[in-house]
Design an enzyme around this catalytic site. Sequence first.
Site, PDB file in Angstrom:
ATOM      1  N   HIS A 267       0.874  -1.209  -0.124  1.00  0.00           N
ATOM      2  CA  HIS A 267      -0.021   0.074   0.018  1.00  0.00           C
ATOM      3  C   HIS A 267       0.864   1.297   0.093  1.00  0.00           C
ATOM      4  O   HIS A 267       1.757   1.376  -0.947  1.00  0.00           O
ATOM      5  CB  HIS A 267      -0.961  -0.243   1.253  1.00  0.00           C
ATOM      6  CG  HIS A 267      -1.967   0.776   1.255  1.00  0.00           C
ATOM      7  ND1 HIS A 267      -2.354   1.732   0.197  1.00  0.00           N
ATOM      8  CD2 HIS A 267      -2.843   1.205   2.182  1.00  0.00           C
ATOM      9  CE1 HIS A 267      -3.454   2.329   0.721  1.00  0.00           C
ATOM     10  NE2 HIS A 267      -3.895   2.282   1.997  1.00  0.00           N
ATOM     11  N   HIS A 306      -2.592  -2.497  -9.558  1.00  0.00           N
ATOM     12  CA  HIS A 306      -3.468  -1.993  -8.686  1.00  0.00           C
ATOM     13  C   HIS A 306      -4.731  -2.749  -8.786  1.00  0.00           C
ATOM     14  O   HIS A 306      -5.042  -3.277  -9.690  1.00  0.00           O
ATOM     15  CB  HIS A 306      -3.773  -0.453  -9.194  1.00  0.00           C
ATOM     16  CG  HIS A 306      -4.442   0.511  -8.289  1.00  0.00           C
ATOM     17  ND1 HIS A 306      -5.749   0.221  -7.638  1.00  0.00           N
ATOM     18  CD2 HIS A 306      -3.585   1.204  -7.308  1.00  0.00           C
ATOM     19  CE1 HIS A 306      -5.789   1.257  -6.670  1.00  0.00           C
ATOM     20  NE2 HIS A 306      -4.879   1.616  -6.450  1.00  0.00           N
ATOM     21  N   ASP A 362       2.629   5.205  -7.040  1.00  0.00           N
ATOM     22  CA  ASP A 362       3.954   5.356  -6.490  1.00  0.00           C
ATOM     23  C   ASP A 362       5.089   4.849  -7.318  1.00  0.00           C
ATOM     24  O   ASP A 362       6.230   4.945  -6.708  1.00  0.00           O
ATOM     25  CB  ASP A 362       3.891   4.210  -5.253  1.00  0.00           C
ATOM     26  CG  ASP A 362       3.194   4.583  -4.301  1.00  0.00           C
ATOM     27  OD1 ASP A 362       3.218   5.716  -3.799  1.00  0.00           O
ATOM     28  OD2 ASP A 362       2.254   3.628  -3.470  1.00  0.00           O
TER      29      ASP A 362
HETATM   30  N1  CMC Z   1       4.675  -7.284 -10.026  1.00  0.00           N
HETATM   31  C1  CMC Z   1       4.325  -8.470 -10.474  1.00  0.00           C
HETATM   32  N2  CMC Z   1       3.319  -9.188 -10.667  1.00  0.00           N
HETATM   33  C2  CMC Z   1       2.384  -8.715 -10.048  1.00  0.00           C
HETATM   34  C3  CMC Z   1       2.280  -7.503  -9.529  1.00  0.00           C
HETATM   35  C4  CMC Z   1       3.457  -6.737  -9.606  1.00  0.00           C
HETATM   36  N3  CMC Z   1       3.673  -5.339  -9.047  1.00  0.00           N
HETATM   37  N4  CMC Z   1       0.985  -7.094  -9.202  1.00  0.00           N
HETATM   38  C5  CMC Z   1       0.229  -7.967  -9.704  1.00  0.00           C
HETATM   39  N5  CMC Z   1       1.057  -8.885 -10.002  1.00  0.00           N
HETATM   40  C6  CMC Z   1       0.483 -10.306 -10.689  1.00  0.00           C
HETATM   41  C7  CMC Z   1       0.261 -11.280  -9.320  1.00  0.00           C
HETATM   42  O1  CMC Z   1       1.302 -11.825  -9.335  1.00  0.00           O
HETATM   43  C8  CMC Z   1      -0.882 -12.010 -10.093  1.00  0.00           C
HETATM   44  O2  CMC Z   1      -0.249 -13.086 -10.945  1.00  0.00           O
HETATM   45  P1  CMC Z   1      -1.280 -14.601 -11.242  1.00  0.00           P
HETATM   46  O3  CMC Z   1      -2.403 -13.944 -11.760  1.00  0.00           O
HETATM   47  O4  CMC Z   1       0.006 -15.113 -12.244  1.00  0.00           O
HETATM   48  O5  CMC Z   1      -1.015 -15.033  -9.999  1.00  0.00           O
HETATM   49  C9  CMC Z   1      -1.760 -10.986 -10.955  1.00  0.00           C
HETATM   50  O6  CMC Z   1      -0.514 -10.072 -11.102  1.00  0.00           O
HETATM   51  C10 CMC Z   1      -2.890 -10.384  -9.957  1.00  0.00           C
HETATM   52  O7  CMC Z   1      -2.281  -9.859  -8.916  1.00  0.00           O
HETATM   53  P2  CMC Z   1      -3.095  -9.538  -7.440  1.00  0.00           P
HETATM   54  O8  CMC Z   1      -1.908  -9.685  -6.300  1.00  0.00           O
HETATM   55  O9  CMC Z   1      -4.062 -10.774  -7.289  1.00  0.00           O
HETATM   56  O10 CMC Z   1      -3.606  -8.192  -7.409  1.00  0.00           O
HETATM   57  P3  CMC Z   1      -4.297  -7.463  -6.288  1.00  0.00           P
HETATM   58  O11 CMC Z   1      -5.308  -6.625  -6.733  1.00  0.00           O
HETATM   59  O12 CMC Z   1      -4.710  -8.280  -5.323  1.00  0.00           O
HETATM   60  O13 CMC Z   1      -2.990  -6.573  -6.129  1.00  0.00           O
HETATM   61  C11 CMC Z   1      -1.382  -4.749  -5.779  1.00  0.00           C
HETATM   62  C12 CMC Z   1      -2.884  -5.131  -6.212  1.00  0.00           C
HETATM   63  C13 CMC Z   1      -1.441  -3.227  -5.830  1.00  0.00           C
HETATM   64  C14 CMC Z   1      -1.446  -5.029  -4.130  1.00  0.00           C
HETATM   65  C15 CMC Z   1      -0.592  -5.580  -6.619  1.00  0.00           C
HETATM   66  O14 CMC Z   1      -0.626  -5.062  -7.967  1.00  0.00           O
HETATM   67  C16 CMC Z   1       1.018  -5.352  -5.917  1.00  0.00           C
HETATM   68  O15 CMC Z   1       1.467  -6.006  -5.387  1.00  0.00           O
HETATM   69  N6  CMC Z   1       1.680  -4.068  -6.669  1.00  0.00           N
HETATM   70  C17 CMC Z   1       3.016  -3.955  -6.244  1.00  0.00           C
HETATM   71  C18 CMC Z   1       2.854  -3.099  -4.972  1.00  0.00           C
HETATM   72  C19 CMC Z   1       2.588  -1.576  -5.310  1.00  0.00           C
HETATM   73  O16 CMC Z   1       2.785  -0.857  -6.049  1.00  0.00           O
HETATM   74  N7  CMC Z   1       1.414  -0.949  -4.311  1.00  0.00           N
HETATM   75  C20 CMC Z   1       1.032   0.350  -4.585  1.00  0.00           C
HETATM   76  C21 CMC Z   1      -0.260   0.490  -4.970  1.00  0.00           C
HETATM   77  S1  CMC Z   1      -0.883   1.829  -5.290  1.00  0.00           S
HETATM   78  C22 CMC Z   1      -1.019   2.950  -3.906  1.00  0.00           C
HETATM   79  C23 CMC Z   1      -1.910   2.605  -2.846  1.00  0.00           C
HETATM   80  O17 CMC Z   1      -3.044   3.294  -3.284  1.00  0.00           O
HETATM   81  O18 CMC Z   1      -1.762   1.860  -2.109  1.00  0.00           O
END
Ligand code: CMC
Length: 428
Positions: A267, A306, A362
């Site tokens: 986050h 995201h 970010d």
């Molecule tokens: N790098 C590589 N793979 C990723 C990433 C990433 N940053 N984000 C998602 N994925 C992949 C994930 O491994 C999954 O793949 P698979 O379907 O093969 O298992 C797929 O994409 C879906 O990911 P998810 O974890 O189910 O998606 P989510 O909606 O639960 O998570 C997130 C959203 C923001 C937590 C995630 O994209 C992430 O960890 N990003 C990196 C951390 C980040 O930059 N966070 C800041 C968010 S913006 C600021 C805020 O408002 O918080």
Amino acid sequence: MADTLTITDNRTGKQYEVPVTDNTIRAMDLRQIKVNPSDFGLMTYDPAFLNTASCQSAITFIDGGKGILRYRGYPIEQLAEHGTFVETAYLLLDGELPNDAQLATWKHDLSDHVMLHENIKKFMEGFRYDAHPMGIFLSTVGALSTFYPMAKDVDDQPSRRRQSLRLISKVPSIAAYAYRHHVGKPYVYPDSELSYAGNFLNQLFKRTEPVYRPDPVLERALDVLFILHADHEQNCSTSAMRGIGSSNADPYASMAGAAAALYGPLHGGANEAVLRMLNDIGSLDKVPAFVKSVKAGEGRLMGFGHRVYKSYDPRATVIKRTANEVFEVTGRNPLLDIALELERIALQDEYFVSRKLYPNVDFYSGLIYEAMGFDPAMFPVLFAIGRTAGWVAQWEELMTDKTRKIARPRQVYIGEDSRDYVPLSDRS
Ligand code: CMC
């Protein structure tokens, strides 16, 4: 035709009509679906709330597919271009942009609450020299609860207004004190002649000069960053704010919990994680190997992806432009080339394209913060300053919501069935 959903229960052959309102069905309407009268009724199972609306809100609108973000109807791009953080905070809380007189009163009220109690300063001195500023920030916000016992009267609107003002007004001082403690410098008192962002820079970076004059480009950039981070509907930290607030805890306790949720690297801690990632990659030639390791599941490309945006995060577009303006003053951050190369590769790589992973707010914000002289540990704290406006606006909305109840999700129990206690001597 009635706006209902017809559900057939194949276990009983019964049919149910469930109303559809605002493109949602009420989870409680599923309770009527039972096999027999003593049956509890059907529940929904939605870990991490992927498809559950937990409230009605009139504050922030996001269309993740189209990359749209609006506060109270105003597009984020327009607020970032023409607005200030102080009027954005007013907008979030009150629903309308302030007129001249309202803005003057709002600024006056904010400056009335800007000082921290001297005991807060002493409290903060108790942290170790290497304490993470975000740990200091969230603990200090929680400690404010003990300074303002009237805040417990959460049904009193004037009191709520005062606490919201205090929080928006005091968080820059808390953040600056946390930073000065971290670097071992004396605290700087607020200067009410300066703007919200300008004073924050003063409290952070003033040395021995009698009057601190912020660079106008950096002051404006910081203000824009606060606007971009101010609210983002029901994200993890805002849900924490509402969840804790729903027990009628005071707003300081609730916001300490929200800030704790923001601290995490998935986050608000992502901006710090992005910078550490770019430093670890170190040079352009290492980018392809890094991307390969991400695709192999060895880590995430921080600052990408995201939960809601499945196209470019509109905040990232504004931030990229702001970065260029800041670099004109500070010089180009050498890590920018690595970031641009990561973005270039990721935007055409099947792994990222098929998962709709785009740069989020970010990805570039950390580069700006670093160029402005911030330590990476301060990045989540900067996020928290802007987000305070959203947290208190969402809390206020919750407090005036006639349907408010304590947040209390259900669970699907998957543990042992009933069994008899085993004396210690009989356990293997
Ligand atoms: N790098 C590589 N793979 C990723 C990433 C990433 N940053 N984000 C998602 N994925 C992949 C994930 O491994 C999954 O793949 P698979 O379907 O093969 O298992 C797929 O994409 C879906 O990911 P998810 O974890 O189910 O998606 P989510 O909606 O639960 O998570 C997130 C959203 C923001 C937590 C995630 O994209 C992430 O960890 N990003 C990196 C951390 C980040 O930059 N966070 C800041 C968010 S913006 C600021 C805020 O408002 O918080």
